[in-house]
Design a protein around this motif. Sequence first.
Motif, PDB file in Angstrom:
ATOM      1  N   GLN A  13      -0.473 -36.079 -35.903  1.00  0.00           N
ATOM      2  CA  GLN A  13      -1.274 -35.947 -37.117  1.00  0.00           C
ATOM      3  C   GLN A  13      -0.681 -36.718 -38.285  1.00  0.00           C
ATOM      4  N   ASN A  14       0.645 -36.693 -38.410  1.00  0.00           N
ATOM      5  CA  ASN A  14       1.308 -37.346 -39.539  1.00  0.00           C
ATOM      6  C   ASN A  14       2.035 -38.627 -39.143  1.00  0.00           C
ATOM      7  N   GLY A  15       1.802 -39.092 -37.925  1.00  0.00           N
ATOM      8  CA  GLY A  15       2.422 -40.327 -37.458  1.00  0.00           C
ATOM      9  C   GLY A  15       1.447 -41.488 -37.554  1.00  0.00           C
ATOM     10  N   PRO A  16       1.924 -42.691 -37.259  1.00  0.00           N
ATOM     11  CA  PRO A  16       1.072 -43.872 -37.413  1.00  0.00           C
ATOM     12  C   PRO A  16       0.082 -44.054 -36.269  1.00  0.00           C
ATOM     13  N   VAL A  17      -0.983 -44.783 -36.554  1.00  0.00           N
ATOM     14  CA  VAL A  17      -1.845 -45.321 -35.512  1.00  0.00           C
ATOM     15  C   VAL A  17      -0.985 -46.267 -34.679  1.00  0.00           C
ATOM     16  N   ARG A  18      -1.018 -46.114 -33.371  1.00  0.00           N
ATOM     17  CA  ARG A  18      -0.231 -46.984 -32.492  1.00  0.00           C
ATOM     18  C   ARG A  18      -1.076 -47.465 -31.316  1.00  0.00           C
ATOM     19  N   GLU A  19      -0.804 -48.705 -30.883  1.00  0.00           N
ATOM     20  CA  GLU A  19      -1.281 -49.159 -29.591  1.00  0.00           C
ATOM     21  C   GLU A  19      -0.078 -49.214 -28.661  1.00  0.00           C
ATOM     22  N   ALA A  20      -0.324 -49.146 -27.359  1.00  0.00           N
ATOM     23  CA  ALA A  20       0.751 -49.132 -26.365  1.00  0.00           C
ATOM     24  C   ALA A  20       0.666 -50.372 -25.479  1.00  0.00           C
ATOM     25  N   ARG A  21       1.807 -51.001 -25.284  1.00  0.00           N
ATOM     26  CA  ARG A  21       1.914 -52.122 -24.353  1.00  0.00           C
ATOM     27  C   ARG A  21       2.893 -51.738 -23.244  1.00  0.00           C
ATOM     28  N   PHE A  22       2.576 -52.121 -22.029  1.00  0.00           N
ATOM     29  CA  PHE A  22       3.456 -51.867 -20.896  1.00  0.00           C
ATOM     30  C   PHE A  22       4.297 -53.115 -20.637  1.00  0.00           C
ATOM     31  N   LYS A  23       5.605 -52.936 -20.511  1.00  0.00           N
ATOM     32  CA  LYS A  23       6.472 -54.071 -20.197  1.00  0.00           C
ATOM     33  C   LYS A  23       6.173 -54.596 -18.796  1.00  0.00           C
ATOM     34  N   LYS A  24       5.989 -53.683 -17.850  1.00  0.00           N
ATOM     35  CA  LYS A  24       5.681 -54.050 -16.475  1.00  0.00           C
ATOM     36  C   LYS A  24       4.586 -53.142 -15.936  1.00  0.00           C
ATOM     37  N   SER A  25       3.837 -53.654 -14.984  1.00  0.00           N
ATOM     38  CA  SER A  25       2.862 -52.854 -14.236  1.00  0.00           C
ATOM     39  C   SER A  25       3.054 -53.157 -12.759  1.00  0.00           C
ATOM     40  N   ASN A  26       3.323 -52.111 -11.979  1.00  0.00           N
ATOM     41  CA  ASN A  26       3.583 -52.255 -10.546  1.00  0.00           C
ATOM     42  C   ASN A  26       4.698 -53.255 -10.268  1.00  0.00           C
ATOM     43  N   GLY A  27       5.714 -53.215 -11.142  1.00  0.00           N
ATOM     44  CA  GLY A  27       6.882 -54.060 -10.953  1.00  0.00           C
ATOM     45  C   GLY A  27       6.724 -55.491 -11.417  1.00  0.00           C
ATOM     46  N   VAL A  28       5.553 -55.844 -11.942  1.00  0.00           N
ATOM     47  CA  VAL A  28       5.277 -57.204 -12.396  1.00  0.00           C
ATOM     48  C   VAL A  28       5.232 -57.220 -13.929  1.00  0.00           C
ATOM     49  N   ILE A  29       5.800 -58.271 -14.541  1.00  0.00           N
ATOM     50  CA  ILE A  29       5.780 -58.383 -16.000  1.00  0.00           C
ATOM     51  C   ILE A  29       4.349 -58.291 -16.514  1.00  0.00           C
ATOM     52  N   ASP A  30       4.139 -57.441 -17.505  1.00  0.00           N
ATOM     53  CA  ASP A  30       2.806 -57.200 -18.037  1.00  0.00           C
ATOM     54  C   ASP A  30       2.756 -57.645 -19.504  1.00  0.00           C
ATOM     55  N   GLY A  31       3.046 -56.735 -20.435  1.00  0.00           N
ATOM     56  CA  GLY A  31       3.038 -57.062 -21.860  1.00  0.00           C
ATOM     57  C   GLY A  31       1.726 -56.814 -22.560  1.00  0.00           C
ATOM     58  N   SER A  32       0.678 -56.458 -21.828  1.00  0.00           N
ATOM     59  CA  SER A  32      -0.635 -56.290 -22.449  1.00  0.00           C
ATOM     60  C   SER A  32      -0.849 -54.875 -22.974  1.00  0.00           C
ATOM     61  N   VAL A  33      -1.880 -54.736 -23.811  1.00  0.00           N
ATOM     62  CA  VAL A  33      -2.246 -53.439 -24.373  1.00  0.00           C
ATOM     63  C   VAL A  33      -2.902 -52.585 -23.305  1.00  0.00           C
ATOM     64  N   HIS A  34      -2.451 -51.340 -23.179  1.00  0.00           N
ATOM     65  CA  HIS A  34      -3.080 -50.354 -22.300  1.00  0.00           C
ATOM     66  C   HIS A  34      -3.699 -49.285 -23.205  1.00  0.00           C
ATOM     67  N   ASP A  35      -5.014 -49.310 -23.274  1.00  0.00           N
ATOM     68  CA  ASP A  35      -5.716 -48.476 -24.255  1.00  0.00           C
ATOM     69  C   ASP A  35      -5.454 -46.994 -24.037  1.00  0.00           C
ATOM     70  N   LEU A  36      -5.489 -46.259 -25.158  1.00  0.00           N
ATOM     71  CA  LEU A  36      -5.151 -44.834 -25.147  1.00  0.00           C
ATOM     72  C   LEU A  36      -6.239 -43.975 -24.530  1.00  0.00           C
ATOM     73  N   PHE A  37      -7.510 -44.343 -24.760  1.00  0.00           N
ATOM     74  CA  PHE A  37      -8.613 -43.451 -24.432  1.00  0.00           C
ATOM     75  C   PHE A  37      -9.622 -44.114 -23.501  1.00  0.00           C
ATOM     76  N   VAL A  38     -10.456 -43.274 -22.880  1.00  0.00           N
ATOM     77  CA  VAL A  38     -11.551 -43.740 -22.024  1.00  0.00           C
ATOM     78  C   VAL A  38     -12.837 -43.042 -22.455  1.00  0.00           C
ATOM     79  N   ILE A  39     -13.968 -43.600 -22.034  1.00  0.00           N
ATOM     80  CA  ILE A  39     -15.260 -43.036 -22.441  1.00  0.00           C
ATOM     81  C   ILE A  39     -15.721 -41.918 -21.513  1.00  0.00           C
ATOM     82  N   THR A  40     -14.948 -41.608 -20.484  1.00  0.00           N
ATOM     83  CA  THR A  40     -15.291 -40.538 -19.542  1.00  0.00           C
ATOM     84  C   THR A  40     -15.617 -39.232 -20.288  1.00  0.00           C
ATOM     85  N   GLY A  41     -16.764 -38.638 -19.956  1.00  0.00           N
ATOM     86  CA  GLY A  41     -17.153 -37.370 -20.553  1.00  0.00           C
ATOM     87  C   GLY A  41     -17.999 -37.490 -21.797  1.00  0.00           C
ATOM     88  N   ARG A  42     -18.030 -38.662 -22.415  1.00  0.00           N
ATOM     89  CA  ARG A  42     -18.845 -38.814 -23.627  1.00  0.00           C
ATOM     90  C   ARG A  42     -20.325 -38.693 -23.287  1.00  0.00           C
TER      91      ARG A  42
END
Length: 472
Positions: free
Chosen positions: A128-157
């Motif tokens: 609630q009192n922390g910053p808006v953040r996006e998350a990047r993964f350094k690796k995915s399945n052992g391979v260098i990644d670096g891309s944004v992995h979004d926080l939320f999905v539209i499932t259930g909307r």
Amino acid sequence: MTLRGIARRSFGGIVAVVLTSGAYTFGQTRSAPVDPGVRGGPAGAGTPLNGLTADETAFFQDGQARFANIEVVTNGTNNGLGPRFNSNQCLSCHSQPNVGGSSPVQNPLIAVATLNGAKNSVPWFITQNGPVREARFKKSNGVIDGSVHDLFVITGRTDAPGCNIAQFDFLPAGNPLTGQGGNANIIFRIPTPLFGTGLIEAIPDSAILANMQSNTSAKSALGISGHANAHLSGNVNRSANDGTITRFGWKAQNKSLLMFASEAYNVEMGVTNQLFPQERDETPGCLFNATPEDTLNFTPTPSTTGNSNVAVISDIEAFANFMRMLAPPTPAPATPSSERGHATFAKIGCVHCHTPSLTTGAKIASGSSTNPSVALSNQTANLYSDLIVHHMGKGLADGITQGGAGPDEFRTAPLWGVGQRVFFLHDGRTTNLVEAIQDHKSSGSEANKVIEHFNKLSIQEQQEIIDFLRSL
């Protein structure tokens, strides 16, 4: 220090909360400088550049209105949220201290997580009192990644019937406010302020390079080098597309405001557009709109400003126009303390990265190739940045490479408007300017000697630098 109060400003349903701090008690003994916090008074930001024409103003206002629009998955229009997203509105991430700024005090992502029936859990690093953040993964399945992995999905909307995809896994958890100590594969970024970005876009490459090559002896003595973000091997700080200097984003990874806007629209909100026309997640059952969703409107209806001309352009172009014509922040009136701090800031070497000003090109066009914009041409941008990337050491390293900016390299963050910012450094780990300064020092950082000079100052001199920074 005494706390005077809390100012609330509302923009399109998003409330920016500004802590206003009082004065220190004279004669008080301190063993360290104190960050007084976000200064009170008018925002001094979020307004259009001076000198805009009537047409430029109309396009600025149209872009500003679209900046506040809340996206949904399906509503009969082309634009559509998701399937994966971080937020549903540009303004939610860029509202402090006014529209176009950075992360607000009260985090809007808490409400976005379950809006319209969504079943998302709020990740541990979103508070609630922390910053808006996006998350990047350094690796995915052992391979260098670096891309944004979004926080939320539209499932259930309710506007995404039948979609069933899962959120990414961000565990294990760490410190929710600093974002430190959790999943070592994840790094965070907070929103960069957009004030004055049109002036930054209008600075010639030659001015950036000349500044980079100036005062080489003084910079070398302090261990400062730096380079423009290089996408092409051997060409410092150059775009892989056309060889010119990139300058936007935490690692100066984006070339232009149009690129910045279009990437954010797709990455942060999941809205495809004519620069990024494919969905980032093409899971069957979660695709509801033709792509690209954001396009030129060949049969426009009058826009919110009543001008049908502005309605022709796409959202990404409108966002870029808004940012391009957004004025830089207005600093607070100088005080004896802030003026002395300004001088000391220069004396200890901070200005060798945080360059006080650069000048835009002589003829910068905003809408016509034949008529330069008075508001953007031959303007002094008091940005306090050299717009190149520097090694910031092990302590700030995020392990992500973007273009030629390596795992511990970041663009010198512009300091204009820092006096009214809440969160600092690329991941928002602190709200304290003193801590942000000290975090510049770690193994391998080009700022080490400058911070050593800062630490040798008297407490009063250090305090004056903080006062200067909070005046910007």
